[in-house]
Write a protein that holds these residues in place. Structure first.
Motif, PDB file in Angstrom:
ATOM      1  N   ALA A   5       4.263  44.094  32.481  1.00  2.97           N
ATOM      2  CA  ALA A   5       2.803  44.194  32.574  1.00  2.97           C
ATOM      3  C   ALA A   5       2.148  42.925  32.032  1.00  2.97           C
ATOM      4  N   ALA A   6       2.737  42.379  30.971  1.00  4.65           N
ATOM      5  CA  ALA A   6       2.194  41.141  30.401  1.00  4.65           C
ATOM      6  C   ALA A   6       2.319  39.984  31.388  1.00  4.65           C
ATOM      7  N   ILE A   7       3.459  39.907  32.066  1.00  2.00           N
ATOM      8  CA  ILE A   7       3.663  38.844  33.058  1.00  2.00           C
ATOM      9  C   ILE A   7       2.669  38.982  34.197  1.00  2.00           C
ATOM     10  N   GLU A   8       2.453  40.222  34.649  1.00  2.00           N
ATOM     11  CA  GLU A   8       1.491  40.446  35.730  1.00  2.00           C
ATOM     12  C   GLU A   8       0.079  40.042  35.295  1.00  2.00           C
ATOM     13  N   ALA A   9      -0.268  40.340  34.052  1.00  3.41           N
ATOM     14  CA  ALA A   9      -1.591  39.975  33.542  1.00  3.41           C
ATOM     15  C   ALA A   9      -1.738  38.456  33.448  1.00  3.41           C
ATOM     16  N   VAL A  10      -0.697  37.795  32.957  1.00  2.00           N
ATOM     17  CA  VAL A  10      -0.720  36.332  32.858  1.00  2.00           C
ATOM     18  C   VAL A  10      -0.851  35.724  34.248  1.00  2.00           C
ATOM     19  N   TRP A  11      -0.086  36.284  35.190  1.00  2.00           N
ATOM     20  CA  TRP A  11      -0.122  35.737  36.554  1.00  2.00           C
ATOM     21  C   TRP A  11      -1.513  35.876  37.164  1.00  2.00           C
ATOM     22  N   ARG A  12      -2.147  37.022  36.958  1.00  4.46           N
ATOM     23  CA  ARG A  12      -3.487  37.217  37.515  1.00  4.46           C
ATOM     24  C   ARG A  12      -4.459  36.198  36.928  1.00  4.46           C
ATOM     25  N   LEU A  13      -4.315  35.879  35.659  1.00  2.00           N
ATOM     26  CA  LEU A  13      -5.214  34.937  35.003  1.00  2.00           C
ATOM     27  C   LEU A  13      -4.891  33.482  35.328  1.00  2.00           C
ATOM     28  N   GLU A  14      -3.606  33.166  35.454  1.00  9.50           N
ATOM     29  CA  GLU A  14      -3.184  31.771  35.525  1.00  9.50           C
ATOM     30  C   GLU A  14      -2.769  31.294  36.906  1.00  9.50           C
ATOM     31  N   GLY A  57       1.041  30.545  30.344  1.00  4.30           N
ATOM     32  CA  GLY A  57       0.673  29.835  31.554  1.00  4.30           C
ATOM     33  C   GLY A  57       1.357  28.481  31.639  1.00  4.30           C
ATOM     34  N   ALA A  58       1.385  27.761  30.511  1.00  4.43           N
ATOM     35  CA  ALA A  58       2.042  26.456  30.486  1.00  4.43           C
ATOM     36  C   ALA A  58       3.553  26.598  30.681  1.00  4.43           C
ATOM     37  N   ASP A  95       8.169  17.948  27.189  1.00  2.00           N
ATOM     38  CA  ASP A  95       8.739  18.970  26.299  1.00  2.00           C
ATOM     39  C   ASP A  95       7.658  19.874  25.716  1.00  2.00           C
ATOM     40  N   ASP A  96       6.434  19.378  25.658  1.00  2.00           N
ATOM     41  CA  ASP A  96       5.323  20.172  25.133  1.00  2.00           C
ATOM     42  C   ASP A  96       4.772  21.035  26.260  1.00  2.00           C
ATOM     43  N   PRO A  97       4.981  22.356  26.215  1.00  4.30           N
ATOM     44  CA  PRO A  97       4.526  23.206  27.321  1.00  4.30           C
ATOM     45  C   PRO A  97       3.016  23.213  27.492  1.00  4.30           C
ATOM     46  N   ALA A  98       2.267  22.890  26.440  1.00  3.63           N
ATOM     47  CA  ALA A  98       0.812  22.885  26.547  1.00  3.63           C
ATOM     48  C   ALA A  98       0.315  21.801  27.497  1.00  3.63           C
ATOM     49  N   ALA A  99       1.201  20.820  27.811  1.00  4.50           N
ATOM     50  CA  ALA A  99       0.806  19.748  28.726  1.00  4.50           C
ATOM     51  C   ALA A  99       1.048  20.127  30.178  1.00  4.50           C
TER      52      ALA A  99
END
Length: 421
Positions: A5-14, A57-58, A95-99
């Motif tokens: 459910a968390a993955i689905e929510a992230v996917w909808r947002l990102e 998302g990153a 290596d930094d996922p935020a990028a």
């Protein structure tokens, strides 16, 4: 919340931001979606054990980039361009996922423009926008279009193939082409919202999920095209109209018409956002040109939102706004709505007089709301038998089952003596 459910929510947002960024990087809509989906599959496999990352998302973006590198390497044996792209893309994996996600606003707008490329049919434009920008699943889109998942999957595949075959530019268009394409983007979002607000077919009177997705797309557009008045006008319209959704249906999903809606159920936060967006549209309007078609419709919706009741509504102003809308767009539906407003402001005879003028318009033949409106106005005049015949005719013309039952119920009521209603 489960990991899935968390993955689905992230996917909808990102998803829109991820796919949009990938399209810019890999320059291929089909590949961008494929590697993004591969990243989701990887998340389903890894996150239950490793936990949800701090920036999911990153994480998905970085994983998708790695999948894209693999895809280019597989092509590289026979394609020097693919080999070069693989090397270039590999250097962007940090290596930094935020990028992982950058240029968000430009990327999402570019994706919207691609989904509304002129080489695609209107049906394909809407479907691709729902899939790539709104992040809806094939099943959700199939439900919205009342068709099968395989049909939607084929439609998406054909659209992506068409974009590839025509060599559709990945860059955002400029000048006149940009203005024309933005107009198409707005039209697609507007049509999507309308289908959610008043479903043309099926068993549901409204489809709130479609309205919510449209409102979300409208908010995205106001953020990435902040100086366009019609972008704000469309966002205002959708915010204001969607504020009534909860009141438009009863407990069993049956339609509730404006006259008897409980206005306490209208969403005041959406009304506030709509009024603010309308004010922004008005401030950006080009001097001498007046409001655009979406801003005019938003002004009409704002009149309803400001009124405490149907009786308190400024119907004369609404009639004037519909007249302006009709002049700007040439839409006979605007004139039909003006007939309703005129009847509210000056009595049913005024509305019927305009309806008589519209009766022969080819564009309105087969449109079920024409006899529906006529039936309503005739009923107001006490002409029950004539009203019932119009409601019956309208019921036979609509493809929406909820609306058909409502019209048949109104026909039955109109046939009864006034004392029995």
């Amino acid at each position: 919340m489960t990991t899935r459910a968390a993955i689905e929510a992230v996917w909808r947002l990102e998803s829109a931001r991820i796919i949009a960024a990938l399209v810019r990087i890999v320059r291929d809509v089909g590949l961008a979606e494929d590697v993004a989906q591969d990243a989701v599959i990887a998340a389903l496999s890894q996150w239950p054990a490793s936990g949800i990352p701090d920036n999911p998302g990153a994480w998905l973006m970085t994983t998708a980039k790695r999948r894209a590198v693999d895809a280019f390497r597989r092509r590289a044996r026979n394609d020097e361009t693919a080999a070069a792209l693989a090397r270039e893309l590999e250097q962007t994996i940090d290596d930094d996922p935020a990028a992982g996600i950058d240029h968000v606003e430009d990327d999402v707008l570019r994706l919207m423009f691609i989904c509304c490329h002129p080489s695609l049919t209107q049906e394909a434009q809407t479907t691709l926008t729902l899939k790539l920008v709104a992040g809806l699943t094939t099943r959700e889109i199939a439900r919205a279009f009342l068709t099968t998942e395989s049909t939607i999957a084929q439609r998406v595949s054909r659209a992506k193939r068409t974009l590839a075959d025509t060599g559709a530019a990945i860059e955002e268009p400029s000048g006149d082409e940009r203005a024309a394409r933005l107009e198409t983007v707005l039209r697609v979002v507007y049509l999507l919202f309308n289908e959610g607000y008043s479903a043309t077919e099926g068993d549901d009177w409204v489809r709130p999920a479609l309205c919510d997705e449209s409102v979300r797309l409208g908010r995205i557009l106001t953020a990435i095209v902040p100086e366009d008045p019609e972008v704000h006008g469309l966002s205002a319209l959708m915010e204001l109209q969607s504020s009534r959704l909860a009141a438009r249906t009863g407990t069993d999903g049956e339609p509730v018409l404006l006259d008897v809606q409980d206005r306490r159920r209208w969403d005041t936060s959406r009304i506030r956002r709509g009024i603010e967006a309308l004010a922004r549209a008005e401030s950006l309007a080009v001097a001498g040109e007046g409001p655009g078609q979406y801003a005019l419709q938003a002004e009409i919706a704002a009149e309803h939102a400001r009124a405490a009741s149907v009786a308190d509504t400024d119907w004369a102003r609404i009639a004037d706004l519909y007249e302006q809308l009709g002049r700007r767009t040439g839409s006979p539906v605007a004139e039909l709505n003006r007939a309703v407003a005129l009847a509210r402001a000056h009595g049913p005879a005024a509305g019927l007089a305009l309806l008589d003028q519209l009766a022969e318009l080819q564009a309105l033949r087969g449109y079920h709301l024409v006899p529906s409106v006529r039936g309503d106005l005739l009923e107001q005049q006490g002409r029950g038998a004539e009203a019932a015949a119009e409601f019956d005719r309208a019921a036979a013309m609509t493809a929406n089952e909820r609306e058909r039952r409502l019209l048949l119920h109104r026909a039955e009521a109109a046939r009864r003596p006034p004392s029995d209603r």
